[in-house]
Design a protein around this motif. Sequence first.
Motif, mmCIF file in Angstrom:
data_model
loop_
_atom_site.group_PDB
_atom_site.id
_atom_site.type_symbol
_atom_site.label_atom_id
_atom_site.label_comp_id
_atom_site.label_asym_id
_atom_site.label_seq_id
_atom_site.Cartn_x
_atom_site.Cartn_y
_atom_site.Cartn_z
ATOM 1 N N LEU A 8 0.871 -1.203 0.078
ATOM 2 C CA LEU A 8 -0.202 -0.093 -0.010
ATOM 3 C C LEU A 8 0.579 1.741 -0.225
ATOM 4 C CD1 LEU A 8 -2.339 -0.878 2.326
ATOM 5 C CD2 LEU A 8 -2.842 -0.667 -0.339
ATOM 6 N N LYS A 9 2.083 0.734 0.562
ATOM 7 C CA LYS A 9 2.624 2.461 0.455
ATOM 8 C C LYS A 9 3.334 2.397 -0.531
ATOM 9 C CE LYS A 9 5.708 2.985 3.929
ATOM 10 N NZ LYS A 9 7.254 3.342 5.341
ATOM 11 N N ASN A 10 4.124 1.191 -1.769
ATOM 12 C CA ASN A 10 4.185 1.725 -2.829
ATOM 13 C C ASN A 10 3.252 1.900 -4.186
ATOM 14 O OD1 ASN A 10 6.682 1.456 -4.192
ATOM 15 N ND2 ASN A 10 6.427 -0.936 -4.985
ATOM 16 N N ASN A 11 1.796 1.502 -3.569
ATOM 17 C CA ASN A 11 0.717 2.163 -4.415
ATOM 18 C C ASN A 11 -0.373 2.147 -3.463
ATOM 19 O OD1 ASN A 11 -0.644 2.287 -6.561
ATOM 20 N ND2 ASN A 11 0.236 0.909 -7.742
ATOM 21 N N ALA A 12 -0.807 2.562 -3.471
ATOM 22 C CA ALA A 12 -2.161 3.089 -2.073
ATOM 23 C C ALA A 12 -3.639 3.062 -3.665
ATOM 24 C CB ALA A 12 -2.215 4.928 -1.443
ATOM 25 N N ARG A 13 -3.365 2.732 -4.667
ATOM 26 C CA ARG A 13 -4.583 2.809 -5.993
ATOM 27 C C ARG A 13 -5.028 1.382 -6.047
ATOM 28 N NH1 ARG A 13 -5.941 7.241 -9.818
ATOM 29 N NH2 ARG A 13 -6.684 5.460 -10.082
ATOM 30 N N ILE A 14 -3.489 0.634 -5.705
ATOM 31 C CA ILE A 14 -3.982 -0.923 -5.855
ATOM 32 C C ILE A 14 -4.877 -1.735 -5.400
ATOM 33 C CG2 ILE A 14 -2.681 -1.774 -3.580
ATOM 34 C CD1 ILE A 14 -1.159 -3.746 -5.847
ATOM 35 N N THR A 15 -5.627 -2.572 -5.866
ATOM 36 C CA THR A 15 -7.685 -3.137 -5.509
ATOM 37 C C THR A 15 -7.061 -4.216 -4.876
ATOM 38 O OG1 THR A 15 -6.917 -5.168 -7.716
ATOM 39 C CG2 THR A 15 -8.027 -2.409 -7.924
ATOM 40 N N ASN A 16 -7.776 -4.251 -3.990
ATOM 41 C CA ASN A 16 -8.071 -5.404 -3.187
ATOM 42 C C ASN A 16 -7.939 -6.906 -3.734
ATOM 43 O OD1 ASN A 16 -8.272 -3.575 -1.027
ATOM 44 N ND2 ASN A 16 -10.383 -4.160 -0.575
ATOM 45 N N SER A 17 -8.187 -6.981 -4.677
ATOM 46 C CA SER A 17 -8.595 -8.293 -5.837
ATOM 47 C C SER A 17 -6.944 -8.183 -6.250
ATOM 48 C CB SER A 17 -8.811 -8.209 -7.335
ATOM 49 O OG SER A 17 -8.970 -8.784 -8.181
ATOM 50 N N GLU A 18 -6.498 -7.056 -6.466
ATOM 51 C CA GLU A 18 -4.666 -7.150 -6.548
ATOM 52 C C GLU A 18 -3.835 -7.622 -5.595
ATOM 53 O OE1 GLU A 18 -4.104 -4.405 -10.568
ATOM 54 O OE2 GLU A 18 -4.342 -3.678 -8.362
ATOM 55 N N LEU A 19 -4.134 -6.889 -4.431
ATOM 56 C CA LEU A 19 -3.370 -7.471 -2.824
ATOM 57 C C LEU A 19 -3.795 -8.472 -3.083
ATOM 58 C CD1 LEU A 19 -4.454 -4.636 -1.486
ATOM 59 C CD2 LEU A 19 -2.018 -4.897 -2.068
ATOM 60 N N ALA A 31 -9.894 -7.304 2.307
ATOM 61 C CA ALA A 31 -10.365 -5.909 2.667
ATOM 62 C C ALA A 31 -10.641 -5.905 4.100
ATOM 63 C CB ALA A 31 -12.187 -6.188 2.023
ATOM 64 N N ALA A 32 -10.699 -6.395 5.156
ATOM 65 C CA ALA A 32 -10.311 -7.204 6.515
ATOM 66 C C ALA A 32 -9.615 -6.471 7.404
ATOM 67 C CB ALA A 32 -11.043 -8.259 7.153
ATOM 68 N N ASP A 33 -8.326 -7.078 6.612
ATOM 69 C CA ASP A 33 -7.130 -6.478 6.804
ATOM 70 C C ASP A 33 -6.536 -4.856 6.678
ATOM 71 O OD1 ASP A 33 -6.246 -8.541 7.503
ATOM 72 O OD2 ASP A 33 -4.854 -9.305 6.018
ATOM 73 N N ILE A 34 -7.251 -4.142 5.789
ATOM 74 C CA ILE A 34 -7.020 -2.943 5.417
ATOM 75 C C ILE A 34 -8.505 -2.684 6.732
ATOM 76 C CG2 ILE A 34 -7.258 -1.059 4.468
ATOM 77 C CD1 ILE A 34 -6.422 -3.102 1.899
ATOM 78 N N ALA A 35 -8.708 -2.580 6.944
ATOM 79 C CA ALA A 35 -10.190 -2.255 7.544
ATOM 80 C C ALA A 35 -9.778 -2.017 8.859
ATOM 81 C CB ALA A 35 -11.265 -2.822 8.022
ATOM 82 N N LYS A 36 -8.837 -3.111 10.052
ATOM 83 C CA LYS A 36 -8.629 -3.345 10.830
ATOM 84 C C LYS A 36 -7.160 -2.149 11.010
ATOM 85 C CE LYS A 36 -5.988 -6.331 14.208
ATOM 86 N NZ LYS A 36 -6.584 -5.342 14.981
ATOM 87 N N LEU A 37 -6.526 -2.473 9.831
ATOM 88 C CA LEU A 37 -5.183 -1.140 10.220
ATOM 89 C C LEU A 37 -5.795 0.676 10.204
ATOM 90 C CD1 LEU A 37 -2.495 -2.832 6.985
ATOM 91 C CD2 LEU A 37 -2.442 -2.524 9.796
ATOM 92 N N ALA A 39 -8.969 1.340 11.824
ATOM 93 C CA ALA A 39 -9.791 1.436 13.162
ATOM 94 C C ALA A 39 -8.244 1.379 13.953
ATOM 95 C CB ALA A 39 -10.643 0.179 13.029
ATOM 96 N N ASP A 40 -7.161 0.794 13.471
ATOM 97 C CA ASP A 40 -6.231 0.674 14.610
ATOM 98 C C ASP A 40 -4.898 2.131 14.572
ATOM 99 O OD1 ASP A 40 -6.883 -1.857 15.396
ATOM 100 O OD2 ASP A 40 -5.605 -3.318 15.061
ATOM 101 N N GLY A 41 -5.301 2.716 13.187
ATOM 102 C CA GLY A 41 -4.702 4.009 13.510
ATOM 103 C C GLY A 41 -3.268 3.903 12.507
ATOM 104 N N VAL A 42 -3.698 2.980 11.840
ATOM 105 C CA VAL A 42 -2.558 2.455 11.491
ATOM 106 C C VAL A 42 -2.174 3.499 10.331
ATOM 107 C CG1 VAL A 42 -0.365 0.787 10.566
ATOM 108 C CG2 VAL A 42 -1.576 0.550 12.459
ATOM 109 N N ILE A 43 -2.989 2.784 9.129
ATOM 110 C CA ILE A 43 -3.082 3.907 8.492
ATOM 111 C C ILE A 43 -4.066 4.602 8.464
ATOM 112 C CG2 ILE A 43 -4.268 3.961 5.943
ATOM 113 C CD1 ILE A 43 -3.661 0.733 5.554
ATOM 114 N N LYS A 44 -3.379 6.192 8.296
ATOM 115 C CA LYS A 44 -4.082 7.498 8.821
ATOM 116 C C LYS A 44 -4.178 7.998 7.392
ATOM 117 C CE LYS A 44 -2.517 8.055 12.799
ATOM 118 N NZ LYS A 44 -3.466 7.981 13.945
#
Length: 159
Positions: A8-19, A31-37, A39-44
Amino acid sequence: MDQLIKLLKNNARITNSELAVLLDKTEEQVAADIAKLEADGVIKGYSAIVDESAYDPNSVFALIELKVTPQSQSGFDEIANQIASYEQVESVRLMSGAYDIIVAVNGAIIRDISQFVSQRLATIDAVQSTATHFVLKVYKDNGIMISSDDKDERGLISP
């Protein structure tokens, strides 16, 4: 999670499908991992890395070093948060070394930044001194190469 963050740091536009393909997971797991990040404030947030000189060749970017007296109850936090609240401030970081805080600022012209320093930053009681460094050219930003492959047109002069 480390690999997900790196992607995600390398390309925030990458789709969940590609990830999902890259991480050998399902789209739902990604999607659940991203939502957790989030919610935890890791991804601002998510942002584009823009070549400002191509977008607005007249814009000015500066790094401002601040020597600051820490506050008795909050240390540097209160001052840093006050500085971060100004709209022209891109980032504020607490540093080790010769100065305490570094502030990254954008302006339309040099005068905008000099007025910001003299009227906003220098007037904060805790600020002891400032040193402003204007950025002349950006070569790499957030891991992304910015400068183009401009050729040196001066050429060699030989007798």
